[in-house]
Design a protein around this motif. Structure first.
Motif, PDB file in Angstrom:
ATOM      1  N   GLN A 164       0.821  -1.208   0.000  1.00  0.00           N
ATOM      2  CA  GLN A 164       0.000   0.000   0.000  1.00  0.00           C
ATOM      3  C   GLN A 164       0.856   1.260   0.000  1.00  0.00           C
ATOM      4  OE1 GLN A 164      -0.618  -2.525   2.147  1.00  0.00           O
ATOM      5  NE2 GLN A 164      -2.677  -3.267   1.619  1.00  0.00           N
ATOM      6  N   ALA A 165       1.866   1.287   0.857  1.00  0.00           N
ATOM      7  CA  ALA A 165       2.729   2.466   0.935  1.00  0.00           C
ATOM      8  C   ALA A 165       3.472   2.695  -0.377  1.00  0.00           C
ATOM      9  CB  ALA A 165       3.730   2.313   2.085  1.00  0.00           C
ATOM     10  N   ALA A 166       3.879   1.618  -1.041  1.00  0.00           N
ATOM     11  CA  ALA A 166       4.612   1.741  -2.299  1.00  0.00           C
ATOM     12  C   ALA A 166       3.740   2.312  -3.411  1.00  0.00           C
ATOM     13  CB  ALA A 166       5.167   0.387  -2.718  1.00  0.00           C
ATOM     14  N   LEU A 167       2.427   2.100  -3.315  1.00  0.00           N
ATOM     15  CA  LEU A 167       1.505   2.566  -4.353  1.00  0.00           C
ATOM     16  C   LEU A 167       0.802   3.871  -3.986  1.00  0.00           C
ATOM     17  CD1 LEU A 167      -0.053  -0.907  -5.284  1.00  0.00           C
ATOM     18  CD2 LEU A 167       1.752   0.329  -6.495  1.00  0.00           C
ATOM     19  N   GLN A 168       1.183   4.443  -2.847  1.00  0.00           N
ATOM     20  CA  GLN A 168       0.544   5.666  -2.354  1.00  0.00           C
ATOM     21  C   GLN A 168       1.418   6.889  -2.652  1.00  0.00           C
ATOM     22  OE1 GLN A 168      -1.882   7.582  -1.766  1.00  0.00           O
ATOM     23  NE2 GLN A 168      -2.837   6.380  -0.087  1.00  0.00           N
ATOM     24  N   ARG A 216      14.253   6.045 -13.689  1.00  0.00           N
ATOM     25  CA  ARG A 216      14.189   7.513 -13.603  1.00  0.00           C
ATOM     26  C   ARG A 216      14.345   7.983 -12.161  1.00  0.00           C
ATOM     27  NH1 ARG A 216      16.469   8.669 -16.254  1.00  0.00           N
ATOM     28  NH2 ARG A 216      15.917  10.859 -16.476  1.00  0.00           N
ATOM     29  N   LEU A 217      15.447   7.633 -11.548  1.00  0.00           N
ATOM     30  CA  LEU A 217      15.674   7.974 -10.151  1.00  0.00           C
ATOM     31  C   LEU A 217      17.057   8.603  -9.980  1.00  0.00           C
ATOM     32  CD1 LEU A 217      13.710   7.478  -7.773  1.00  0.00           C
ATOM     33  CD2 LEU A 217      15.240   5.679  -7.012  1.00  0.00           C
ATOM     34  N   SER A 242       9.229   3.179  -7.232  1.00  0.00           N
ATOM     35  CA  SER A 242      10.614   2.999  -7.671  1.00  0.00           C
ATOM     36  C   SER A 242      11.599   3.354  -6.560  1.00  0.00           C
ATOM     37  CB  SER A 242      10.895   3.830  -8.924  1.00  0.00           C
ATOM     38  OG  SER A 242      10.551   5.181  -8.735  1.00  0.00           O
ATOM     39  N   GLN A 243      11.267   4.320  -5.706  1.00  0.00           N
ATOM     40  CA  GLN A 243      12.163   4.658  -4.598  1.00  0.00           C
ATOM     41  C   GLN A 243      12.337   3.470  -3.650  1.00  0.00           C
ATOM     42  OE1 GLN A 243      12.040   8.661  -2.726  1.00  0.00           O
ATOM     43  NE2 GLN A 243      10.127   8.888  -3.862  1.00  0.00           N
ATOM     44  N   ARG A 244      11.229   2.829  -3.330  1.00  0.00           N
ATOM     45  CA  ARG A 244      11.299   1.699  -2.399  1.00  0.00           C
ATOM     46  C   ARG A 244      12.029   0.505  -3.029  1.00  0.00           C
ATOM     47  NH1 ARG A 244       7.744   1.579   2.177  1.00  0.00           N
ATOM     48  NH2 ARG A 244       6.783   3.621   2.499  1.00  0.00           N
ATOM     49  N   ILE A 245      11.823   0.290  -4.314  1.00  0.00           N
ATOM     50  CA  ILE A 245      12.522  -0.807  -4.988  1.00  0.00           C
ATOM     51  C   ILE A 245      14.032  -0.560  -4.963  1.00  0.00           C
ATOM     52  CG2 ILE A 245      12.931  -1.880  -7.243  1.00  0.00           C
ATOM     53  CD1 ILE A 245       9.929  -1.497  -7.797  1.00  0.00           C
TER      54      ILE A 245
END
Length: 397
Positions: free
Chosen positions: A62-66, A242-243, A271-274
Motif C-alpha cells: 500500500q505504501a509503495a503505491l501511495q 528515472r531515479l 521505484s524509490q522503495r525498490i
C-alpha cells in the motif's frame, strides 16, 4: 480542424535534442550506433530488481503505491546521505532530495537559480541535456575555457566569474568528452568559486564508472556549503527507473523542494522503495566493479579500432572511465556532413557542435562504446574511418 492556441515565447524557443533526433535513426536494426549515451542493458541487475520488487510488494504494497513526501522516501535519503558522508564531509538527510532522474534536477535548478539574462558558467563543451534545461530560463551562458583535462581554472578571471549564478561542472568522465578534472584543478576551482561567491553545481552520473586509477574526491567534499551535488541510479542500476538525487545546502534545498512540489508532487514511491531494497547489503559495491570491467574492455576495443582505422590527422582522448570518447577532426571538416554520409553507411554518432553553449566546433564528435559488440565496433570504426579520410581529403582539396 483549426486549433487556436498561442505558444509562449519560452515554448517558441524550444528545440529538439540533437541526440534524440539521431536516436530515431538508430532504432533501425542495421544501424551500428555509437550515438546514444545509454548504459549497456547487460549491466541491468534484473534478478536483483525482481527480488527487490517482490520484497516491496510483500512488506509494504500500500505504501509503495501511495503518494509520498516531496523530499523522497526517508530511508533512501538516509542511505544517500550515508554513502556521500566521506572524504571528511557529513551529508545530512535534510540536504537530500530524491528526483525523477537527474535531468529533473537540472530543470529544478534552472527554475530556482536562473532569471532571464543570468550568467551561468559551463564547460567547453558541456552536457547537452543541461544546456537544454537551462536554456528554457534564458540565461546568458559563459563558456569556461577547457582542455584535455577539463576546466582551465587559471583562465577563470574575476570578470568572467563576477555575477555568476552558478557554474555547472561534470568533473568525472564528462559527457561528452570523457575528461576527468585532476585533483589540483578541483581544489583550485573550489577556491576560486568560493572567493567569487559563485555556487558550484557538480553533476556526477559517471563518477563510479572509473576503470583506471583511483577515484578522486568530490567537489562536494571540498566545500559542502557552496556545492550542489547531483547523483543518479541510471548508470549503476537502470535508467528506466528515472531515479536520481540532489544534495544541496539546506536553504537552497527548501526552495528546490517547493519547485518540485509544483512540478510533480514527488518522485514515484514505488521505484524509490525498490531501489532502496536493491542497494541493501552493499550490493552496489559488488555490482559496480562488473560494470567497470565491461566498460573498460569496451573502451579498449574502440581505442584499438580507432588506432587501426582513423587517419593520423584525427585526435581523440583515452578516457579513464565513463562511456564516451571525444574525437577532434582537422579544421574545415564538418561532423554534421560526416554524419549524413555515415548514416547512409548504417553508422551513427553524435556531432560535437550541439554540446557547445557558444562558439560551436563543427569538427568534433562523440562516440559511445558501451552498448556495441566487439564485432560491430570493428565494422563501424572501419566504415567511419574511411569516411573521415574522404572528408579530410575533400576539406583540403
Amino acid at each position: 480542424m483549426n486549433s487556436h492556441f498561442t505558444l509562449s515565447r519560452r515554448a517558441q524557443a524550444l528545440t529538439s535534442s540533437a541526440i534524440r533526433e539521431i536516436l530515431k535513426v538508430t532504432e533501425r536494426p542495421e544501424v551500428i550506433s555509437f550515438a546514444g549515451g545509454l548504459p549497456s542493458p547487460a549491466t541491468f541487475p534484473i534478478a536483483r530488481m525482481q527480488e527487490a520488487t517482490d520484497k516491496v510488494f510483500a512488506e509494504a504494497p500500500q505504501a509503495a503505491l501511495q503518494y509520498g513526501p516531496t523530499e523522497g522516501f526517508t530511508p533512501l535519503r538516509e542511505w544517500v546521505a550515508a554513502r556521500h558522508s566521506r572524504d571528511g564531509v557529513t551529508v545530512r538527510p535534510g540536504q537530500v532530495l530524491i528526483i525523477t532522474g537527474s535531468q529533473q534536477g537540472l530543470d529544478l535548478l534552472g527554475k530556482v537559480l536562473i532569471d532571464e539574462g543570468s550568467k551561468v558558467l559551463v564547460e567547453t563543451p558541456s552536457y547537452l541535456g543541461a544546456l537544454q534545461a537551462f536554456s528554457l530560463f534564458q540565461p546568458a551562458f559563459s563558456s569556461m575555457r577547457s582542455d584535455d583535462e577539463g576546466i582551465v581554472v587559471d583562465a577563470l578571471d574575476e570578470a568572467q566569474l563576477r555575477g555568476g549564478r552558478f557554474m555547472y561542472c561534470l568533473p568525472n568522465f564528462q559527457n561528452p568528452t570523457g575528461r576527468r578534472l585532476p585533483l589540483e584543478r578541483r581544489r583550485a576551482l573550489i577556491a576560486r568559486a568560493r572567493a567569487a561567491g559563485v555556487l558550484v553545481v557538480e553533476d556526477d552520473p559517471y563518477g563510479e564508472l572509473s576503470y583506471r586509477g583511483e577515484q578522486l574526491p568530490s567537489l562536494l567534499s571540498m566545500d559542502p556549503d557552496n556545492v550542489v551535488y547531483m547523483g543518479s541510479f541510471s548508470k549503476v542500476l537502470a535508467p528506466g527507473l528515472r531515479l536520481g538525487y540532489l544534495i544541496a545546502p539546506e536553504p537552497l534545498h527548501a526552495k528546490l523542494v517547493q519547485a518540485k512540489q509544483a512540478a510533480d508532487l514527488h518522485t514515484p514511491s514505488f521505484s524509490q522503495r525498490i531501489v532502496f531494497e536493491a542497494v541493501q547489503g552493499g550490493f552496489l559495491d559488488r555490482h559496480i566493479p562488473e560494470i567497470r570491467k565491461l566498460y573498460g574492455d569496451q573502451c579498449e576495443l574502440m581505442l584499438s579500432a580507432l588506432q587501426r582505422h582513423f587517419p593520423a590527422e584525427a585526435k581523440w582522448n583515452r578516457p579513464a572511465g565513463g562511456m564516451f570518447i571525444w574525437v577532434t577532426l582537422p579544421e574545415g571538416v564538418d561532423a554534421g556532413a560526416l554524419l549524413a554520409r555515415a548514416i547512409e553507411q548504417n553508422v551513427a554518432f553524435v556531432p560535437g557542435a550541439p554540446f557547445f553553449a557558444v562558439d560551436p566546433q563543427p569538427n568534433t564528435l562523440r562516440l559511445s562504446f558501451v552498448t556495441v559488440s566487439a564485432e560491430k565496433i570493428e565494422q563501424g570504426m572501419a566504415r567511419l574511418g574511411t569516411l573521415v579520410r574522404e572528408e579530410i581529403a575533400a576539406a583540403v582539396a
